[in-house]
Design a protein around this motif. Structure first.
Motif, PDB file in Angstrom:
ATOM      1  N   ALA A 191     -50.874 -20.723 -21.321  1.00 30.06           N
ATOM      2  CA  ALA A 191     -50.732 -19.553 -22.201  1.00 30.06           C
ATOM      3  C   ALA A 191     -49.809 -19.865 -23.375  1.00 30.06           C
ATOM      4  O   ALA A 191     -50.063 -19.443 -24.517  1.00 30.06           O
ATOM      5  N   GLU A 192     -48.743 -20.625 -23.109  1.00 28.18           N
ATOM      6  CA  GLU A 192     -47.825 -21.011 -24.190  1.00 28.18           C
ATOM      7  C   GLU A 192     -48.536 -21.916 -25.198  1.00 28.18           C
ATOM      8  O   GLU A 192     -48.376 -21.756 -26.420  1.00 28.18           O
ATOM      9  N   ALA A 193     -49.319 -22.870 -24.689  1.00 30.70           N
ATOM     10  CA  ALA A 193     -50.056 -23.767 -25.583  1.00 30.70           C
ATOM     11  C   ALA A 193     -51.086 -23.000 -26.401  1.00 30.70           C
ATOM     12  O   ALA A 193     -51.281 -23.261 -27.596  1.00 30.70           O
ATOM     13  N   GLN A 194     -51.735 -22.036 -25.756  1.00 32.04           N
ATOM     14  CA  GLN A 194     -52.735 -21.229 -26.462  1.00 32.04           C
ATOM     15  C   GLN A 194     -52.085 -20.404 -27.569  1.00 32.04           C
ATOM     16  O   GLN A 194     -52.610 -20.320 -28.690  1.00 32.04           O
ATOM     17  N   ALA A 195     -50.930 -19.828 -27.277  1.00 30.76           N
ATOM     18  CA  ALA A 195     -50.219 -19.043 -28.290  1.00 30.76           C
ATOM     19  C   ALA A 195     -49.782 -19.917 -29.463  1.00 30.76           C
ATOM     20  O   ALA A 195     -49.877 -19.526 -30.628  1.00 30.76           O
ATOM     21  N   GLY A 196     -49.299 -21.124 -29.132  1.00 26.49           N
ATOM     22  CA  GLY A 196     -48.897 -22.046 -30.197  1.00 26.49           C
ATOM     23  C   GLY A 196     -50.071 -22.427 -31.085  1.00 26.49           C
ATOM     24  O   GLY A 196     -49.946 -22.482 -32.314  1.00 26.49           O
ATOM     25  N   PHE A 197     -51.234 -22.690 -30.467  1.00 23.78           N
ATOM     26  CA  PHE A 197     -52.420 -23.026 -31.253  1.00 23.78           C
ATOM     27  C   PHE A 197     -52.835 -21.856 -32.139  1.00 23.78           C
ATOM     28  O   PHE A 197     -53.167 -22.046 -33.314  1.00 23.78           O
ATOM     29  N   GLU A 198     -52.851 -20.654 -31.594  1.00 24.31           N
ATOM     30  CA  GLU A 198     -53.276 -19.490 -32.373  1.00 24.31           C
ATOM     31  C   GLU A 198     -52.354 -19.246 -33.562  1.00 24.31           C
ATOM     32  O   GLU A 198     -52.796 -18.865 -34.650  1.00 24.31           O
ATOM     33  N   THR A 199     -51.042 -19.484 -33.370  1.00 27.72           N
ATOM     34  CA  THR A 199     -50.103 -19.327 -34.483  1.00 27.72           C
ATOM     35  C   THR A 199     -50.405 -20.338 -35.588  1.00 27.72           C
ATOM     36  O   THR A 199     -50.473 -20.000 -36.770  1.00 27.72           O
ATOM     37  N   LEU A 200     -50.597 -21.595 -35.197  1.00 25.67           N
ATOM     38  CA  LEU A 200     -50.899 -22.629 -36.194  1.00 25.67           C
ATOM     39  C   LEU A 200     -52.255 -22.388 -36.849  1.00 25.67           C
ATOM     40  O   LEU A 200     -52.426 -22.617 -38.046  1.00 25.67           O
ATOM     41  N   ASN A 201     -53.227 -21.925 -36.074  1.00 28.43           N
ATOM     42  CA  ASN A 201     -54.551 -21.650 -36.640  1.00 28.43           C
ATOM     43  C   ASN A 201     -54.471 -20.572 -37.708  1.00 28.43           C
ATOM     44  O   ASN A 201     -55.114 -20.663 -38.768  1.00 28.43           O
ATOM     45  N   ALA A 202     -53.651 -19.567 -37.464  1.00 23.64           N
ATOM     46  CA  ALA A 202     -53.465 -18.499 -38.462  1.00 23.64           C
ATOM     47  C   ALA A 202     -52.768 -19.041 -39.706  1.00 23.64           C
ATOM     48  O   ALA A 202     -53.118 -18.691 -40.843  1.00 23.64           O
ATOM     49  N   GLN A 203     -51.760 -19.909 -39.514  1.00 23.14           N
ATOM     50  CA  GLN A 203     -51.054 -20.499 -40.654  1.00 23.14           C
ATOM     51  C   GLN A 203     -51.996 -21.357 -41.501  1.00 23.14           C
ATOM     52  O   GLN A 203     -51.951 -21.326 -42.734  1.00 23.14           O
ATOM     53  N   VAL A 204     -52.863 -22.128 -40.841  1.00 20.43           N
ATOM     54  CA  VAL A 204     -53.837 -22.945 -41.562  1.00 20.43           C
ATOM     55  C   VAL A 204     -54.777 -22.052 -42.354  1.00 20.43           C
ATOM     56  O   VAL A 204     -55.098 -22.318 -43.518  1.00 20.43           O
ATOM     57  N   GLY A 205     -55.228 -20.964 -41.732  1.00 18.53           N
ATOM     58  CA  GLY A 205     -56.124 -20.044 -42.428  1.00 18.53           C
ATOM     59  C   GLY A 205     -55.497 -19.459 -43.679  1.00 18.53           C
ATOM     60  O   GLY A 205     -56.146 -19.373 -44.731  1.00 18.53           O
ATOM     61  N   ARG A 206     -54.218 -19.089 -43.596  1.00 15.95           N
ATOM     62  CA  ARG A 206     -53.530 -18.534 -44.771  1.00 15.95           C
ATOM     63  C   ARG A 206     -53.379 -19.600 -45.859  1.00 15.95           C
ATOM     64  O   ARG A 206     -53.575 -19.317 -47.043  1.00 15.95           O
ATOM     65  N   ALA A 207     -53.010 -20.813 -45.441  1.00 20.74           N
ATOM     66  CA  ALA A 207     -52.831 -21.892 -46.418  1.00 20.74           C
ATOM     67  C   ALA A 207     -54.146 -22.236 -47.104  1.00 20.74           C
ATOM     68  O   ALA A 207     -54.197 -22.486 -48.314  1.00 20.74           O
ATOM     69  N   GLU A 208     -55.235 -22.254 -46.345  1.00 20.39           N
ATOM     70  CA  GLU A 208     -56.546 -22.535 -46.927  1.00 20.39           C
ATOM     71  C   GLU A 208     -56.968 -21.438 -47.898  1.00 20.39           C
ATOM     72  O   GLU A 208     -57.529 -21.710 -48.960  1.00 20.39           O
TER      73      GLU A 208
END
Length: 429
Positions: free
Chosen positions: A50-67
């Motif tokens: 669950a911690e790894a999944q949360a970390g991935f989702e946070t980074l995925n959102a950051q990538v989406g904003r940067a893109e």
């Protein structure tokens, strides 16, 4: 203050997070599949996943904003500025100053934003903030918006992905290996090409740095125009294309350089000393094609690379009746039905007699070019460089500004059997 992470940093972190998430999922599945499940260990593994999944989702959102932000900067650069005087006409029926529809972008101005960045950075001696202000003052607010969001590199900036990709795309027709067929480009997230079907080794890539030096006249840099930006862009493309062609064709892979097609070819797939006669040429050409075809290569995008002089020599060959041995060269630019690409980066002075050249045949669908899809640029008015004649030139003394561009890429075939060729002597008019 820590350096802000750019889009490539975020993508690398997202990939690492995805790998960690998969690893913890595998651990959890193994624990759940054990003959005697350990409930305490399973609970801990579920928490870790669950911690790894949360970390991935946070980074995925950051990538989406940067893109999204980078896409907005690219749109602002290509669609928001008024055209410079003399660079285009208003659409039919449009009335200047009355909210007229936007003028379609001139295809000749493709990648010109990079030229304006080169100009502004050079004129500002590598100071990004001053370069942005200069672009704003010159009326290029869209390009300024892109540059203000670019990440800083040593002595300059890293051109954002959208503009880097456009410039790299413009290299395709200039670099024979890129232009010869369906090559594959990929960004920083990908480091390996998965193998399929035939049982050959996987292709692992480590990016090689290409450094190009472009001297620009300071007299030119005193002007801010589309013509100036096109000139700067074209000088950069020319310098990069010539060096890429040489590396992709004949590089030996030493000293952190790409390994070229000549050195990827298997020993049995290359012949030496093909004589300058019609019979020898016809036999060598037929052998090269047969060698690749007999290896069960798909022949999706096959083609030839050679010097223009070798192509013209082949076109001049006649049989005993005076008919062209290879009529398709003049008729359609093909040899044995496959397209020919020419480049001066293939040597014509090989061998003991100094009249040897190389002819390469390959299915370029099997040739993979990995691109980091980013180009870093920097400027200096004090540095020196060695010109084509081996002379050291002082930029300061010549009133020049040196632009340095750095890109990352590598080349490898999916299957070495897809390349064949030979060294020929006396193949010139």
């Amino acid at each position: 203050m820590p350096k802000p992470r750019d889009l490539n940093d975020l993508r690398r972190e997202r990939r690492a997070a995805a790998a960690q998430m998969q690893e913890r999922a595998d651990t959890l599945a193994a624990l759940e599949g054990a003959e005697t499940p350990d409930t305490e260990a399973i609970a801990a593994a579920e928490t870790a996943f669950a911690e790894a999944q949360a970390g991935f989702e946070t980074l995925n959102a950051q990538v989406g904003r940067a893109e999204a932000a980078e896409a907005a900067r690219a749109a602002a650069a290509t669609g928001g500025d008024d055209p410079a005087p003399g660079t285009g006409a208003l659409p039919t029926g449009a009335n200047p100053g009355t909210g007229s529809p936007a003028t379609p972008r001139n295809p000749a101005h493709r990648g010109v934003e990079v030229g304006f960045m080169l100009h502004a950075l050079a004129a500002s001696r590598g100071d990004r903030e001053r370069a942005v202000a200069r672009l704003e003052a010159d009326g290029h607010s869209g390009v300024a918006a892109i540059m203000s969001g670019a990440s800083e590199a040593a002595g300059g900036i890293t051109i954002p992905a959208a503009q880097s990709e456009e410039l790299i795309a413009m290299l395709t027709p200039r670099v024979t290996v890129r232009a010869s067929g369906a090559t594959a480009g990929y960004g920083a997230e990908t480091s390996a090409i998965a193998e399929s079907e035939m049982s050959f080794d996987a292709v692992d890539k480590s990016f090689k740095l290409l450094r190009a030096l472009v001297p620009l006249s300071n007299s030119l840099l005193r002007h801010s125009s589309v013509a100036m930006a096109q000139h700067a862009r074209d000088d950069l493309l020319k310098a990069m294309a010539l060096r890429e062609d040489l590396a992709f064709l004949r590089g030996d892979g030493a000293n952190d350089t790409p390994k070229g097609l000549r050195n990827w070819a298997l020993a049995d797939n290359w012949r030496e000393g093909i004589a300058g006669t019609a019979a020898a040429a016809e036999a060598a050409v037929r052998w090269a094609v047969s060698t690749v075809e007999d290896a069960n290569v798909g022949m999706v995008h096959p083609g030839w690379i050679m010097r223009a002089s070798a192509k013209n020599w082949l076109a001049s060959l006649r049989d005993d009746r005076g008919n062209p041995v290879f009529p398709s060269i003049d008729a359609s630019g093909t040899l044995k039905g496959y397209p020919i690409r020419t480049t001066s980066q293939v040597p014509d002075n090989l061998g003991a007699e100094g009249d040897g050249t190389e002819i390469t045949f390959a299915d370029f669908d099997e040739v993979v070019i990995g691109d980091a899809m980013q180009i870093a640029i920097a400027a200096s008015t004090e540095a020196a460089f060695v010109d084509a004649n081996g002379e050291t030139i002082s930029a300061f003394q010549r009133d020049l500004t040196l632009m340095r561009a750095v890109s990352e890429h590598d080349l490898a075939p999916s299957h070495d059997e897809a390349i064949a060729g030979f060294t020929a002597t006396g193949w010139s008019l």
